[in-house]
Design an enzyme around this catalytic site. Structure first.
Site, PDB file in Angstrom:
ATOM      1  N   ARG A 169       0.813  -1.222   0.000  1.00 44.76           N
ATOM      2  CA  ARG A 169       0.000   0.000   0.000  1.00 44.76           C
ATOM      3  C   ARG A 169       0.841   1.265   0.000  1.00 44.76           C
ATOM      4  O   ARG A 169       0.373   2.339  -0.365  1.00 44.76           O
ATOM      5  CB  ARG A 169      -0.921   0.032   1.229  1.00 44.76           C
ATOM      6  CG  ARG A 169      -1.892  -1.107   1.320  1.00 44.76           C
ATOM      7  CD  ARG A 169      -2.575  -1.127   2.675  1.00 44.76           C
ATOM      8  NE  ARG A 169      -1.537  -1.312   3.709  1.00 44.76           N
ATOM      9  CZ  ARG A 169      -1.653  -0.899   4.967  1.00 44.76           C
ATOM     10  NH1 ARG A 169      -2.731  -0.274   5.374  1.00 44.76           N
ATOM     11  NH2 ARG A 169      -0.681  -1.113   5.833  1.00 44.76           N
ATOM     12  N   GLU A 209       7.652   7.746  11.230  1.00 46.24           N
ATOM     13  CA  GLU A 209       7.642   8.861  12.175  1.00 46.24           C
ATOM     14  C   GLU A 209       8.830   9.726  11.788  1.00 46.24           C
ATOM     15  O   GLU A 209       9.966   9.271  11.831  1.00 46.24           O
ATOM     16  CB  GLU A 209       7.847   8.368  13.614  1.00 46.24           C
ATOM     17  CG  GLU A 209       6.639   7.775  14.253  1.00 46.24           C
ATOM     18  CD  GLU A 209       6.886   7.395  15.722  1.00 46.24           C
ATOM     19  OE1 GLU A 209       7.918   7.792  16.309  1.00 46.24           O
ATOM     20  OE2 GLU A 209       6.042   6.687  16.257  1.00 46.24           O
ATOM     21  N   GLN A 240       8.882  26.355  14.488  1.00 39.54           N
ATOM     22  CA  GLN A 240       8.374  26.717  13.168  1.00 39.54           C
ATOM     23  C   GLN A 240       8.743  25.624  12.178  1.00 39.54           C
ATOM     24  O   GLN A 240       9.834  25.059  12.259  1.00 39.54           O
ATOM     25  CB  GLN A 240       9.006  28.051  12.757  1.00 39.54           C
ATOM     26  CG  GLN A 240       8.524  28.635  11.455  1.00 39.54           C
ATOM     27  CD  GLN A 240       9.131  30.014  11.210  1.00 39.54           C
ATOM     28  OE1 GLN A 240       9.229  30.833  12.108  1.00 39.54           O
ATOM     29  NE2 GLN A 240       9.535  30.268   9.984  1.00 39.54           N
ATOM     30  N   ASP A 241       7.839  25.314  11.240  1.00 35.33           N
ATOM     31  CA  ASP A 241       8.105  24.405  10.129  1.00 35.33           C
ATOM     32  C   ASP A 241       8.086  25.209   8.836  1.00 35.33           C
ATOM     33  O   ASP A 241       7.235  26.081   8.662  1.00 35.33           O
ATOM     34  CB  ASP A 241       7.026  23.322  10.023  1.00 35.33           C
ATOM     35  CG  ASP A 241       7.224  22.168  10.980  1.00 35.33           C
ATOM     36  OD1 ASP A 241       8.183  22.189  11.753  1.00 35.33           O
ATOM     37  OD2 ASP A 241       6.397  21.239  10.948  1.00 35.33           O
ATOM     38  N   ASN A 242       9.018  24.897   7.924  1.00 35.96           N
ATOM     39  CA  ASN A 242       9.108  25.592   6.641  1.00 35.96           C
ATOM     40  C   ASN A 242       9.191  24.564   5.518  1.00 35.96           C
ATOM     41  O   ASN A 242       9.633  23.429   5.742  1.00 35.96           O
ATOM     42  CB  ASN A 242      10.362  26.469   6.595  1.00 35.96           C
ATOM     43  CG  ASN A 242      10.380  27.488   7.706  1.00 35.96           C
ATOM     44  OD1 ASN A 242       9.417  28.179   7.946  1.00 35.96           O
ATOM     45  ND2 ASN A 242      11.496  27.574   8.411  1.00 35.96           N
ATOM     46  N   ARG A 254      20.626  26.967  -2.658  1.00 34.74           N
ATOM     47  CA  ARG A 254      20.148  27.909  -1.643  1.00 34.74           C
ATOM     48  C   ARG A 254      21.175  27.901  -0.516  1.00 34.74           C
ATOM     49  O   ARG A 254      21.422  26.889   0.097  1.00 34.74           O
ATOM     50  CB  ARG A 254      18.768  27.496  -1.125  1.00 34.74           C
ATOM     51  CG  ARG A 254      17.673  27.586  -2.181  1.00 34.74           C
ATOM     52  CD  ARG A 254      16.312  27.267  -1.589  1.00 34.74           C
ATOM     53  NE  ARG A 254      15.272  27.235  -2.584  1.00 34.74           N
ATOM     54  CZ  ARG A 254      14.486  28.259  -2.894  1.00 34.74           C
ATOM     55  NH1 ARG A 254      14.633  29.416  -2.284  1.00 34.74           N
ATOM     56  NH2 ARG A 254      13.557  28.141  -3.813  1.00 34.74           N
ATOM     57  N   HIS A 278      23.395  29.994   4.313  1.00 32.87           N
ATOM     58  CA  HIS A 278      22.727  30.953   5.186  1.00 32.87           C
ATOM     59  C   HIS A 278      22.954  30.651   6.659  1.00 32.87           C
ATOM     60  O   HIS A 278      23.117  29.496   7.047  1.00 32.87           O
ATOM     61  CB  HIS A 278      21.215  30.943   4.915  1.00 32.87           C
ATOM     62  CG  HIS A 278      20.864  31.250   3.504  1.00 32.87           C
ATOM     63  ND1 HIS A 278      19.745  30.738   2.887  1.00 32.87           N
ATOM     64  CD2 HIS A 278      21.482  32.021   2.559  1.00 32.87           C
ATOM     65  CE1 HIS A 278      19.686  31.167   1.645  1.00 32.87           C
ATOM     66  NE2 HIS A 278      20.728  31.944   1.421  1.00 32.87           N
ATOM     67  N   LYS A 333      18.299  23.364  12.848  1.00 33.02           N
ATOM     68  CA  LYS A 333      17.402  22.970  11.760  1.00 33.02           C
ATOM     69  C   LYS A 333      17.391  21.457  11.611  1.00 33.02           C
ATOM     70  O   LYS A 333      18.447  20.824  11.557  1.00 33.02           O
ATOM     71  CB  LYS A 333      17.869  23.575  10.430  1.00 33.02           C
ATOM     72  CG  LYS A 333      17.834  25.079  10.394  1.00 33.02           C
ATOM     73  CD  LYS A 333      18.364  25.621   9.080  1.00 33.02           C
ATOM     74  CE  LYS A 333      18.314  27.135   9.078  1.00 33.02           C
ATOM     75  NZ  LYS A 333      18.875  27.707   7.860  1.00 33.02           N
ATOM     76  N   HIS A 383      24.131  26.968   6.499  1.00 31.52           N
ATOM     77  CA  HIS A 383      23.442  25.848   5.863  1.00 31.52           C
ATOM     78  C   HIS A 383      23.088  26.191   4.424  1.00 31.52           C
ATOM     79  O   HIS A 383      22.753  27.335   4.110  1.00 31.52           O
ATOM     80  CB  HIS A 383      22.150  25.526   6.642  1.00 31.52           C
ATOM     81  CG  HIS A 383      21.290  24.522   5.965  1.00 31.52           C
ATOM     82  ND1 HIS A 383      20.124  24.874   5.318  1.00 31.52           N
ATOM     83  CD2 HIS A 383      21.433  23.193   5.815  1.00 31.52           C
ATOM     84  CE1 HIS A 383      19.580  23.781   4.806  1.00 31.52           C
ATOM     85  NE2 HIS A 383      20.357  22.756   5.091  1.00 31.52           N
ATOM     86  N   TYR A 414      11.769  21.721   6.656  1.00 34.56           N
ATOM     87  CA  TYR A 414      12.646  21.834   7.816  1.00 34.56           C
ATOM     88  C   TYR A 414      11.947  22.485   8.994  1.00 34.56           C
ATOM     89  O   TYR A 414      11.122  23.364   8.841  1.00 34.56           O
ATOM     90  CB  TYR A 414      13.949  22.552   7.477  1.00 34.56           C
ATOM     91  CG  TYR A 414      13.834  23.924   6.869  1.00 34.56           C
ATOM     92  CD1 TYR A 414      14.158  25.056   7.607  1.00 34.56           C
ATOM     93  CD2 TYR A 414      13.448  24.089   5.551  1.00 34.56           C
ATOM     94  CE1 TYR A 414      14.096  26.317   7.048  1.00 34.56           C
ATOM     95  CE2 TYR A 414      13.373  25.345   4.983  1.00 34.56           C
ATOM     96  CZ  TYR A 414      13.697  26.460   5.731  1.00 34.56           C
ATOM     97  OH  TYR A 414      13.622  27.706   5.180  1.00 34.56           O
ATOM     98  N   ASP A 419      22.456  35.452  -2.782  1.00 35.30           N
ATOM     99  CA  ASP A 419      23.429  34.361  -2.645  1.00 35.30           C
ATOM    100  C   ASP A 419      24.627  34.547  -3.568  1.00 35.30           C
ATOM    101  O   ASP A 419      25.674  33.935  -3.355  1.00 35.30           O
ATOM    102  CB  ASP A 419      22.761  33.003  -2.883  1.00 35.30           C
ATOM    103  CG  ASP A 419      21.796  32.625  -1.765  1.00 35.30           C
ATOM    104  OD1 ASP A 419      21.888  33.217  -0.665  1.00 35.30           O
ATOM    105  OD2 ASP A 419      20.950  31.743  -1.992  1.00 35.30           O
TER     106      ASP A 419
END
Length: 185
Positions: free
Chosen positions: A26, A31, A49-51, A61, A64, A73, A120, A133, A172
């Site tokens: 299926r 988790e 916070q989730d992004n 990217r 940073h 993160k 990162h 993240y 960047d």
């Protein structure tokens, strides 16, 4: 340990997180975060916070970091693949300026935890990638710093094919190198 395996990386403060995959005809179930498993591994961070972002092939990217409000993160890819990199910016660390990279993909389901004090970035390897993240502090406009993705002093071995150039945001393209950005006395 529970359902999530936590492995320390060669640079202190970096961890590979591997969930147990429960799959059958299926599909699968995993988790992606379990506080008890993380605490058993010595990781007691709290996420606020989730992004999520989507990028196309060869988008880079980063690199940073946050100046006054550093973020830990927990990063993962839910579609496609990226080469994910952390650079140690902790002034008194024995691995200051060193980098570690790992391929994260929807297939391998690995996650990467990057503690506070690191820059990162990631390079998209697939045609498209969705990147998720969790962070340990809120985003503070105006607090972001960055390093040149191709700083020779750091020497990241980005997996670009010969002749390929990354697709970079304007900011960047303008970051300076490690030595120019951090001048410690």
């Amino acid at each position: 340990m529970g359902k999530i395996k936590v492995t320390k990386c060669p640079i202190e403060g970096l961890y590979i997180i591997e969930p147990t995959v429960h799959g059958d005809e299926r599909g699968y179930f995993i988790e992606t975060y379990n506080q008890k498993d993380m605490e058993q591994a010595g990781l007691t961070m709290v996420f606020v916070q989730d992004n999520q972002s989507m990028s196309v092939k060869n988008v880079l990217r980063g690199l940073h970091f946050q100046k006054q409000h550093p973020q830990g993160k927990l990063v993962r890819v839910i579609r496609g693949s990226v080469f994910d990199v952390a650079v140690d910016l902790r002034k008194h660390s024995k691995t200051y300026g060193k980098w570690y990279g790992i391929e994260l993909s929807a297939e391998n389901k690995k996650q990467f935890y990057i503690s506070e004090g690191f820059a990162h970035g990631f390079l998209v390897l697939s045609e498209e990638a969705e990147f998720c993240y969790k962070v340990t502090d809120f985003y503070h406009p105006g607090d972001e710093g960055g390093l040149a993705w191709n700083d020779k002093d750091i020497g990241i071995a980005w997996p670009l094919k010969e002749g390929e150039q990354p697709i970079l945001a304007q900011r960047d393209q303008e970051w300076k190198g490690l030595k120019e950005t951090f001048q410690f006395s």
